[in-house]
Scaffold this motif. Structure first.
Motif, mmCIF file in Angstrom:
data_model
loop_
_atom_site.group_PDB
_atom_site.id
_atom_site.type_symbol
_atom_site.label_atom_id
_atom_site.label_comp_id
_atom_site.label_asym_id
_atom_site.label_seq_id
_atom_site.Cartn_x
_atom_site.Cartn_y
_atom_site.Cartn_z
ATOM 1 N N MET A 1 0.861 -1.187 0.000
ATOM 2 C CA MET A 1 0.000 0.000 0.000
ATOM 3 C C MET A 1 0.890 1.226 0.000
ATOM 4 O O MET A 1 1.914 1.286 0.656
ATOM 5 N N SER A 2 0.467 2.236 -0.766
ATOM 6 C CA SER A 2 1.244 3.469 -0.769
ATOM 7 C C SER A 2 0.314 4.652 -0.977
ATOM 8 O O SER A 2 -0.688 4.562 -1.671
ATOM 9 N N ILE A 3 0.657 5.766 -0.325
ATOM 10 C CA ILE A 3 -0.034 7.035 -0.504
ATOM 11 C C ILE A 3 1.037 8.054 -0.844
ATOM 12 O O ILE A 3 1.910 8.346 -0.020
ATOM 13 N N VAL A 4 0.986 8.564 -2.076
ATOM 14 C CA VAL A 4 2.042 9.472 -2.521
ATOM 15 C C VAL A 4 1.421 10.746 -3.106
ATOM 16 O O VAL A 4 0.325 10.729 -3.655
ATOM 17 N N LYS A 5 2.182 11.821 -2.949
ATOM 18 C CA LYS A 5 1.744 13.096 -3.500
ATOM 19 C C LYS A 5 2.246 13.218 -4.920
ATOM 20 O O LYS A 5 3.427 12.979 -5.192
ATOM 21 N N GLN A 6 1.355 13.616 -5.846
ATOM 22 C CA GLN A 6 1.733 13.709 -7.251
ATOM 23 C C GLN A 6 2.104 15.141 -7.619
ATOM 24 O O GLN A 6 1.939 16.077 -6.816
ATOM 25 N N GLU A 7 2.594 15.303 -8.833
ATOM 26 C CA GLU A 7 3.086 16.608 -9.266
ATOM 27 C C GLU A 7 1.993 17.675 -9.290
ATOM 28 O O GLU A 7 2.256 18.863 -9.122
ATOM 29 N N ASP A 8 0.746 17.258 -9.541
ATOM 30 C CA ASP A 8 -0.348 18.236 -9.595
ATOM 31 C C ASP A 8 -0.880 18.606 -8.217
ATOM 32 O O ASP A 8 -1.849 19.354 -8.089
ATOM 33 N N GLY A 9 -0.259 18.062 -7.151
ATOM 34 C CA GLY A 9 -0.663 18.393 -5.795
ATOM 35 C C GLY A 9 -1.686 17.443 -5.204
ATOM 36 O O GLY A 9 -2.009 17.533 -4.010
ATOM 37 N N ARG A 10 -2.218 16.542 -6.013
ATOM 38 C CA ARG A 10 -3.206 15.589 -5.510
ATOM 39 C C ARG A 10 -2.497 14.386 -4.906
ATOM 40 O O ARG A 10 -1.318 14.115 -5.190
ATOM 41 N N TRP A 11 -3.219 13.632 -4.052
ATOM 42 C CA TRP A 11 -2.664 12.465 -3.374
ATOM 43 C C TRP A 11 -3.223 11.203 -4.003
ATOM 44 O O TRP A 11 -4.424 11.083 -4.220
ATOM 45 N N PHE A 12 -2.327 10.275 -4.308
ATOM 46 C CA PHE A 12 -2.702 9.039 -4.976
ATOM 47 C C PHE A 12 -2.600 7.883 -3.987
ATOM 48 O O PHE A 12 -1.539 7.635 -3.399
ATOM 49 N N ALA A 13 -3.766 7.187 -3.794
ATOM 50 C CA ALA A 13 -3.784 6.030 -2.889
ATOM 51 C C ALA A 13 -3.807 4.755 -3.711
ATOM 52 O O ALA A 13 -4.671 4.592 -4.583
ATOM 53 N N ASP A 14 -2.862 3.868 -3.426
ATOM 54 C CA ASP A 14 -2.771 2.578 -4.118
ATOM 55 C C ASP A 14 -2.831 1.502 -3.032
ATOM 56 O O ASP A 14 -1.842 1.245 -2.332
ATOM 57 N N ARG B 1 -6.804 -4.834 -5.739
ATOM 58 C CA ARG B 1 -6.095 -3.564 -5.706
ATOM 59 C C ARG B 1 -7.073 -2.427 -5.969
ATOM 60 O O ARG B 1 -7.906 -2.511 -6.875
ATOM 61 N N PHE B 2 -6.978 -1.368 -5.174
ATOM 62 C CA PHE B 2 -7.879 -0.227 -5.285
ATOM 63 C C PHE B 2 -7.054 1.042 -5.371
ATOM 64 O O PHE B 2 -6.188 1.299 -4.525
ATOM 65 N N ARG B 3 -7.338 1.824 -6.406
ATOM 66 C CA ARG B 3 -6.575 3.057 -6.626
ATOM 67 C C ARG B 3 -7.531 4.243 -6.785
ATOM 68 O O ARG B 3 -8.567 4.130 -7.442
ATOM 69 N N ARG B 4 -7.114 5.377 -6.199
ATOM 70 C CA ARG B 4 -7.933 6.583 -6.337
ATOM 71 C C ARG B 4 -7.111 7.810 -5.975
ATOM 72 O O ARG B 4 -6.193 7.730 -5.154
ATOM 73 N N ARG B 5 -7.490 8.932 -6.581
ATOM 74 C CA ARG B 5 -6.808 10.203 -6.307
ATOM 75 C C ARG B 5 -7.685 11.086 -5.432
ATOM 76 O O ARG B 5 -8.902 11.107 -5.582
ATOM 77 N N PHE B 6 -7.029 11.861 -4.546
ATOM 78 C CA PHE B 6 -7.748 12.733 -3.622
ATOM 79 C C PHE B 6 -7.064 14.091 -3.548
ATOM 80 O O PHE B 6 -5.879 14.234 -3.874
ATOM 81 N N LYS B 7 -7.811 15.068 -3.077
ATOM 82 C CA LYS B 7 -7.248 16.412 -2.938
ATOM 83 C C LYS B 7 -6.319 16.515 -1.736
ATOM 84 O O LYS B 7 -5.353 17.286 -1.748
ATOM 85 N N THR B 8 -6.608 15.752 -0.688
ATOM 86 C CA THR B 8 -5.787 15.842 0.531
ATOM 87 C C THR B 8 -5.290 14.461 0.941
ATOM 88 O O THR B 8 -5.883 13.434 0.581
ATOM 89 N N LYS B 9 -4.233 14.469 1.758
ATOM 90 C CA LYS B 9 -3.680 13.215 2.262
ATOM 91 C C LYS B 9 -4.644 12.542 3.224
ATOM 92 O O LYS B 9 -4.761 11.309 3.260
ATOM 93 N N ALA B 10 -5.379 13.346 4.009
ATOM 94 C CA ALA B 10 -6.324 12.785 4.976
ATOM 95 C C ALA B 10 -7.405 11.962 4.276
ATOM 96 O O ALA B 10 -7.810 10.895 4.757
ATOM 97 N N GLU B 11 -7.876 12.458 3.120
ATOM 98 C CA GLU B 11 -8.889 11.716 2.366
ATOM 99 C C GLU B 11 -8.322 10.390 1.865
ATOM 100 O O GLU B 11 -9.010 9.355 1.895
ATOM 101 N N ALA B 12 -7.070 10.408 1.438
ATOM 102 C CA ALA B 12 -6.433 9.181 0.955
ATOM 103 C C ALA B 12 -6.281 8.163 2.078
ATOM 104 O O ALA B 12 -6.504 6.967 1.882
ATOM 105 N N VAL B 13 -5.913 8.650 3.269
ATOM 106 C CA VAL B 13 -5.749 7.757 4.427
ATOM 107 C C VAL B 13 -7.089 7.146 4.818
ATOM 108 O O VAL B 13 -7.179 5.953 5.126
#
Length: 336
Positions: free
Chosen positions: A1-14, A22-34
């Motif tokens: 599992m990984s939560i990383v910040k992307q170049e556009d400022g959004r957080w990607f949860a894998d 496997r579930f993947r999604r992008r979020f505006k904040t790290k808290a939403e990804a967590v």
């Protein structure tokens, strides 16, 4: 599992809580990804077969196409309805269906009204689109509520139904006899006037459905066949017409031109339908029963037929008999 910040400022949860899921999604904040990662693990622990359903990104046009394939083709006016819906969706800007809301339509309706659009037309359109959502929801094609369920129709002034009196009927048929070159117009118009049928129903008659003192209409608006008695004279005329001229052709345009030539003035939008209104109006004025009229016209709802009830000879006569004015008039006459 990984939560990383992307170049556009959004957080990607894998998230891969178990091998193969496997579930993947992008979020505006790290808290939403967590929170997303925690939710996935909890749901999977409760139900190993659980799977995250992807967000429905289909636009309205795709839903209309799906509705046409699953249901619309079975409607009597399915193709016309589909074309109307396609145009409506284009006018609305073809938004993503899941984010389409009631205010999208009401804003569009306000703009159309300001531009002079017909209020009745604007009341019909949300009903057609609402039916699309209802049908797809019932069939499991979508899993979100109908966005138009609370849109109320515009309150419109009810239009008086126009019908022809005896003199106007004579004028119309005399014009058909002398001015119309299409032989079928007279007979189709006569059937409409004698049975209250729609023009398309009368035009679809064939010799096999004219017998035993009745005509049988099929391919009706309600999709229900109905038989209406006719006089022996009309039955003979129909059979003689089929023998001499064959099956009816599409002659509505010829009727419209003849109606215009007759000089009869009708409200906008009324043409051959005035024959149906004329039958119904004269039927009630001559003492006919409203429930019988409903069956003759093929209305699925009595409310539609009740539009003619005010023409009954004794309709609301209690307003005269029981109202206070009568008593006042009697008292004044006695004191005179």
């Amino acid at each position: 599992m990984s939560i990383v910040k992307q170049e556009d400022g959004r957080w990607f949860a894998d998230v891969e809580p178990v091998k193969g899921k496997r579930f993947r999604r992008r979020f505006k904040t790290k808290a939403e990804a967590v929170r997303f990662e925690a939710m996935v693990r909890e749901r999977l622990a409760q139900n190993p077969d659980w799977n995250l359903k992807p967000k429905d990104k289909r636009r309205l046009s795709k839903l209309v196409a799906r509705w046409a394939l699953l249901h619309g083709h079975a409607l009597a006016d399915g193709e016309n309805r589909r074309k109307l819906l396609v145009q409506l969706v284009a006018d609305l800007g073809d938004p993503v269906a899941i984010i389409f809301s009631a205010h999208h339509y009401t804003e569009y309706r306000a703009q159309q009204l300001a531009g002079g659009a017909n209020g009745k037309t604007l009341n019909n359109r949300p009903g057609y689109l609402r039916a699309v959502f209802n049908e797809l929801l019932q069939q499991g094609e979508i899993d979100y509520p109908n966005p138009l369920i609370r849109v109320k129709p515009l309150k419109l002034q009810e239009r008086e139904l126009t019908y022809l009196n005896d003199e106007q009927i004579t004028t119309l048929f005399e014009t058909i006899r002398t001015r119309c070159k299409t032989p079928h117009v007279h007979m189709v118009a006569l059937i409409c006037l004698a049975t209250g049928s729609r023009w398309s129903e009368a035009q679809g008659l064939v010799p096999q459905r004219v017998r035993n003192g009745a005509v049988t209409f099929v391919n009706t608006k309600s999709k229900r066949a109905r038989s209406i008695p006719i006089s022996a004279e009309l039955e003979q005329q129909l059979n003689a017409h089929f023998t001499a001229h064959g099956l009816f052709s599409n002659c509505l345009n010829s009727f419209d031109k003849t109606l215009k030539a007759s000089g009869l003035v009708l409200p906008a939008g009324q043409s051959s339908h005035v024959l149906r209104h004329t039958f119904a109006s004269h039927f009630i004025m001559n003492g006919g029963n409203i429930l019988t009229l409903q069956k003759i016209l093929g209305h699925t709802s009595l409310a539609m037929t009740m539009r003619y009830a005010h023409l009954s000879p004794d309709h609301l006569q209690d307003a005269v008999r029981l109202g206070p004015v009568t008593g006042v008039e009697i008292a004044m006459a006695a004191s005179a």
